[in-house]
Design a protein around this motif. Structure first.
Motif, PDB file in Angstrom:
ATOM      1  N   VAL A 184       0.894  -1.161  -0.014  1.00  0.00           N
ATOM      2  CA  VAL A 184      -0.098  -0.128  -0.028  1.00  0.00           C
ATOM      3  C   VAL A 184       0.844   1.084   0.067  1.00  0.00           C
ATOM      4  O   VAL A 184       1.768   1.556   0.798  1.00  0.00           O
ATOM      5  CB  VAL A 184      -0.883  -0.322   1.336  1.00  0.00           C
ATOM      6  CG1 VAL A 184      -1.809   1.378   1.371  1.00  0.00           C
ATOM      7  CG2 VAL A 184      -1.767  -1.208   1.304  1.00  0.00           C
ATOM      8  N   ASN A 185       0.736   1.964  -0.952  1.00  0.00           N
ATOM      9  CA  ASN A 185       1.449   3.191  -1.117  1.00  0.00           C
ATOM     10  C   ASN A 185       1.024   4.389  -0.036  1.00  0.00           C
ATOM     11  O   ASN A 185      -0.048   4.452   0.218  1.00  0.00           O
ATOM     12  CB  ASN A 185       1.382   3.693  -2.552  1.00  0.00           C
ATOM     13  CG  ASN A 185       2.032   2.857  -3.445  1.00  0.00           C
ATOM     14  OD1 ASN A 185       3.214   2.527  -3.362  1.00  0.00           O
ATOM     15  ND2 ASN A 185       1.194   2.741  -4.516  1.00  0.00           N
ATOM     16  N   GLY A 186       1.966   5.077   0.316  1.00  0.00           N
ATOM     17  CA  GLY A 186       1.697   6.367   1.361  1.00  0.00           C
ATOM     18  C   GLY A 186       2.010   5.826   2.663  1.00  0.00           C
ATOM     19  O   GLY A 186       2.383   4.787   3.002  1.00  0.00           O
ATOM     20  N   LEU A 187       1.848   6.783   3.527  1.00  0.00           N
ATOM     21  CA  LEU A 187       2.106   6.608   5.037  1.00  0.00           C
ATOM     22  C   LEU A 187       0.882   6.679   5.764  1.00  0.00           C
ATOM     23  O   LEU A 187      -0.097   6.899   5.161  1.00  0.00           O
ATOM     24  CB  LEU A 187       3.132   7.966   5.656  1.00  0.00           C
ATOM     25  CG  LEU A 187       4.294   8.354   5.059  1.00  0.00           C
ATOM     26  CD1 LEU A 187       4.906   9.352   5.583  1.00  0.00           C
ATOM     27  CD2 LEU A 187       5.133   6.998   4.759  1.00  0.00           C
ATOM     28  N   ASN A 188       0.734   6.441   6.858  1.00  0.00           N
ATOM     29  CA  ASN A 188      -0.514   6.383   7.657  1.00  0.00           C
ATOM     30  C   ASN A 188      -1.057   7.813   7.731  1.00  0.00           C
ATOM     31  O   ASN A 188      -2.219   8.150   7.366  1.00  0.00           O
ATOM     32  CB  ASN A 188      -0.228   5.902   9.144  1.00  0.00           C
ATOM     33  CG  ASN A 188      -1.347   5.799   9.800  1.00  0.00           C
ATOM     34  OD1 ASN A 188      -2.253   6.855  10.139  1.00  0.00           O
ATOM     35  ND2 ASN A 188      -1.656   4.463  10.489  1.00  0.00           N
ATOM     36  N   ALA A 189      -0.153   8.751   7.935  1.00  0.00           N
ATOM     37  CA  ALA A 189      -0.699  10.239   8.054  1.00  0.00           C
ATOM     38  C   ALA A 189      -0.650  10.652   6.378  1.00  0.00           C
ATOM     39  O   ALA A 189       0.139  10.287   5.519  1.00  0.00           O
ATOM     40  CB  ALA A 189       0.593  11.339   8.581  1.00  0.00           C
ATOM     41  N   SER A 190      -1.617  11.361   6.105  1.00  0.00           N
ATOM     42  CA  SER A 190      -2.001  11.734   4.643  1.00  0.00           C
ATOM     43  C   SER A 190      -0.887  12.676   4.242  1.00  0.00           C
ATOM     44  O   SER A 190      -0.318  13.622   5.027  1.00  0.00           O
ATOM     45  CB  SER A 190      -3.206  12.089   4.666  1.00  0.00           C
ATOM     46  OG  SER A 190      -3.810  13.344   5.163  1.00  0.00           O
ATOM     47  N   GLU A 211       8.011   4.505  -3.648  1.00  0.00           N
ATOM     48  CA  GLU A 211       9.255   4.036  -3.852  1.00  0.00           C
ATOM     49  C   GLU A 211       9.374   2.452  -2.898  1.00  0.00           C
ATOM     50  O   GLU A 211       9.993   1.813  -3.885  1.00  0.00           O
ATOM     51  CB  GLU A 211      10.358   4.968  -2.922  1.00  0.00           C
ATOM     52  CG  GLU A 211      11.877   4.517  -3.343  1.00  0.00           C
ATOM     53  CD  GLU A 211      12.670   5.546  -2.674  1.00  0.00           C
ATOM     54  OE1 GLU A 211      13.888   5.218  -2.399  1.00  0.00           O
ATOM     55  OE2 GLU A 211      12.299   6.723  -2.634  1.00  0.00           O
ATOM     56  N   GLY A 212       8.628   2.477  -1.979  1.00  0.00           N
ATOM     57  CA  GLY A 212       8.810   1.067  -1.442  1.00  0.00           C
ATOM     58  C   GLY A 212       8.292  -0.081  -1.929  1.00  0.00           C
ATOM     59  O   GLY A 212       8.917  -1.139  -2.028  1.00  0.00           O
ATOM     60  N   THR A 251       5.860  -1.121   2.961  1.00  0.00           N
ATOM     61  CA  THR A 251       6.403  -0.026   1.840  1.00  0.00           C
ATOM     62  C   THR A 251       7.430   0.827   2.478  1.00  0.00           C
ATOM     63  O   THR A 251       8.409   0.857   2.181  1.00  0.00           O
ATOM     64  CB  THR A 251       5.315   0.512   1.207  1.00  0.00           C
ATOM     65  OG1 THR A 251       4.593   1.100   1.945  1.00  0.00           O
ATOM     66  CG2 THR A 251       4.779  -0.270   0.092  1.00  0.00           C
ATOM     67  N   GLY A 252       7.005   1.506   3.723  1.00  0.00           N
ATOM     68  CA  GLY A 252       7.867   2.466   4.577  1.00  0.00           C
ATOM     69  C   GLY A 252       9.032   1.824   4.868  1.00  0.00           C
ATOM     70  O   GLY A 252      10.168   2.483   4.861  1.00  0.00           O
ATOM     71  N   SER A 253       9.190   0.390   5.391  1.00  0.00           N
ATOM     72  CA  SER A 253      10.413   0.017   5.805  1.00  0.00           C
ATOM     73  C   SER A 253      11.350  -0.159   4.682  1.00  0.00           C
ATOM     74  O   SER A 253      12.633  -0.007   4.885  1.00  0.00           O
ATOM     75  CB  SER A 253      10.141  -1.330   6.727  1.00  0.00           C
ATOM     76  OG  SER A 253       9.548  -2.131   5.633  1.00  0.00           O
ATOM     77  N   HIS A 254      10.961  -0.528   3.513  1.00  0.00           N
ATOM     78  CA  HIS A 254      11.768  -0.886   2.536  1.00  0.00           C
ATOM     79  C   HIS A 254      12.395   0.653   2.063  1.00  0.00           C
ATOM     80  O   HIS A 254      13.679   0.777   1.590  1.00  0.00           O
ATOM     81  CB  HIS A 254      11.084  -1.460   1.140  1.00  0.00           C
ATOM     82  CG  HIS A 254      11.084  -2.849   1.588  1.00  0.00           C
ATOM     83  ND1 HIS A 254       9.971  -3.633   2.372  1.00  0.00           N
ATOM     84  CD2 HIS A 254      11.675  -3.802   1.312  1.00  0.00           C
ATOM     85  CE1 HIS A 254      10.048  -4.654   2.182  1.00  0.00           C
ATOM     86  NE2 HIS A 254      11.125  -5.164   1.635  1.00  0.00           N
ATOM     87  N   THR A 255      11.800   1.658   2.000  1.00  0.00           N
ATOM     88  CA  THR A 255      12.019   2.993   1.679  1.00  0.00           C
ATOM     89  C   THR A 255      12.994   3.539   2.742  1.00  0.00           C
ATOM     90  O   THR A 255      14.210   3.986   2.422  1.00  0.00           O
ATOM     91  CB  THR A 255      10.984   3.949   1.449  1.00  0.00           C
ATOM     92  OG1 THR A 255       9.922   3.669   0.651  1.00  0.00           O
ATOM     93  CG2 THR A 255      11.505   5.450   1.088  1.00  0.00           C
TER      94      THR A 255
END
Length: 436
Positions: free
Chosen positions: A84-90, A112-113, A379-383
């Motif tokens: 899922v693209n994006g962060l928890n915060a929009s 990117e992730g 995804t975030g951890s990979h980025t």
């Protein structure tokens, strides 16, 4: 094999999940015994640690990863498997809090992730049932307006992979009468998360990396010129230390403890449904999540099981009956599955930050950390692993943007962060029920 009891990991072996039962063959790595020295030491063999380690190993660094249990034992091997693209915060929230420049920076990397994951799978031939597309569903007209606003917002940042779906269009992708419509992200996807972690670990070792399993860290000296990590039977002295324990780092590094809170979420797997029923439920084979505060998320596995997740328990405790908790929600989405056999049900923790924005920084001169993905860690951890590797290699450009973002502890400190969050969860859950 070490059979000592680990405070946070039971005996250190994988939880009884569908992912563990269907994991690709993987060697048992040695325990850390004796004293060692190396260029870079990473604590945690989940996605953050593996991503950081693999990027660095590919650059020629000598890297060791210390894991308290097995590779991918925590959230990386238990999650919903959704890209899922994006962060928890929009992006809207980030723009409001931190300004347009920061929002533009974050927007430039929200996909990117997923790109890193696909590149790893292709380059290292990782067998993890990769499938394309993810769908966000709305249960109310208010949800649909929220999805429309999201599409427009992302388009303003040049992200145009998303497409609105009305009720009839959505049924071509998900055969459920529960929803008003949805938003499909053609750049999203899903995969077998534990097999991805195991494949990345193998790739790391192919590039000269060393992994120590079943070696819980009991002490970290990050103030030393050369940081030292100690376990029950050994130690590693390094030039650079990276802390990637996330929700399972515990109190080993008190400086980081108040920054995040462990939150558990649950997943279950049905028996194999067969091709016909599976296609009847999710013809697109995309992964799905709704946009409520306490959401449902689900997808089909490679062998056509329904993997259905949801719910949160602040503080990281496991519910008494995971199957009963999730079965009610699954039956609302897919009444056709009432009475279907549930083969596996499990729980796992992610690290929640108060701002819902991941945190990255440095404590001491040579110790880096990343955590707090708040449910968006696949995804975030990979980025963040790539950004950490860039910083260690000498390019602090992207690292500094995140490191300089202000963070806030949970109100009331450790004693009240759980009840505070439960109150907030109750309030947003009530809004979901009222359709507000």
């Amino acid at each position: 094999m070490n059979t000592e009891s680990h405070p946070y990991a039971g005996d250190g072996n994988h939880t009884a999940s569908y992912y563990a039962a269907s994991a690709n063959p993987s060697p048992e790595r040695p325990e850390l015994i004796g004293d060692h020295q190396i260029d870079i030491c990473i604590v945690g063999a989940g996605y953050s640690g593996l991503s950081t380690g693999l990027h660095l190993a590919e650059k020629g660094y000598k890297v060791a990863i210390i894991e308290g249990a097995r590779v991918g034992w925590g959230a990386s091997g238990r999650n919903g498997g959704q890209i899922v693209n994006g962060l928890n915060a929009s992006l809207q929230t980030i723009n409001k809090r931190y300004g347009k420049d920061t929002a533009t920076f974050v927007a430039s990397m929200v996909q990117e992730g997923g790109e890193i994951i696909r590149e790893r799978i292709k380059t290292y031939n990782i067998k993890c049932d990769l499938k394309e597309k993810n769908i966000f569903t709305g249960l109310t007209r208010a949800h649909m307006r929220e999805l429309e606003d999201r599409k427009k917002l992302w388009a303003n940042y040049g992200i145009n992979n998303q497409e609105m779906l009305d009720k009839n269009q959505l049924r071509e992708y998900v055969k459920s009468d529960l929803y008003e419509g949805g938003l499909i992200d053609h750049s999203g996807g899903h995969m077998h998360p534990l097999n991805l972690a195991l494949g990345e670990a193998a790739a790391f070792e192919q590039n000269g990396g060393i992994i120590y399993e079943m070696s819980p860290v009991i002490d970290v000296n990050h103030k030393a010129v050369s940081p030292v990590v100690k376990t029950a039977k050994g130690s590693i002295t390094c030039k650079t230390l990276v802390l990637c324990g996330n929700a399972y780092l515990g109190h080993v590094v008190p400086t980081l403890t108040s920054r995040v809170m462990p939150v558990s979420t649950q997943v279950m797997a049905t028996e194999p449904l067969g091709e016909a029923l599976a296609r009847e439920l999710i013809p697109s084979d995309a992964c799905v999540e709704d946009i409520r505060y306490i959401l449902d998320y689900y997808r089909l596995s490679g062998d056509k099981r329904m993997l259905f997740g949801g719910g949160t328990v602040y503080g990281g405790a496991d519910p008494v009956d995971i199957k009963a908790k999730l079965q009610r929600n699954m039956d609302k989405v897919f009444p056709q599955l009432k009475g279907v056999k549930i083969d596996y049900a499990w729980s796992g923790n992610f690290a929640l930050s108060f701002s819902r924005v991941p945190q990255m920084g440095r404590i001491g001169d040579n110790t880096y950390f990343a955590h707090g993905y708040s449910g968006h860690g696949v995804t975030g951890s990979h980025t963040f692993g790539r950004i950490l590797s860039e910083a260690i290699h000498g390019d602090l450009t992207r690292f500094d943007v995140f490191a300089k973002l202000p963070w806030h502890p949970f109100p009331g400190g450790r004693a009240f962060r759980v009840p505070y969050s439960v109150m907030g969860s109750w309030w947003y859950g009530l809004r979901d029920k009222l359709g507000a």
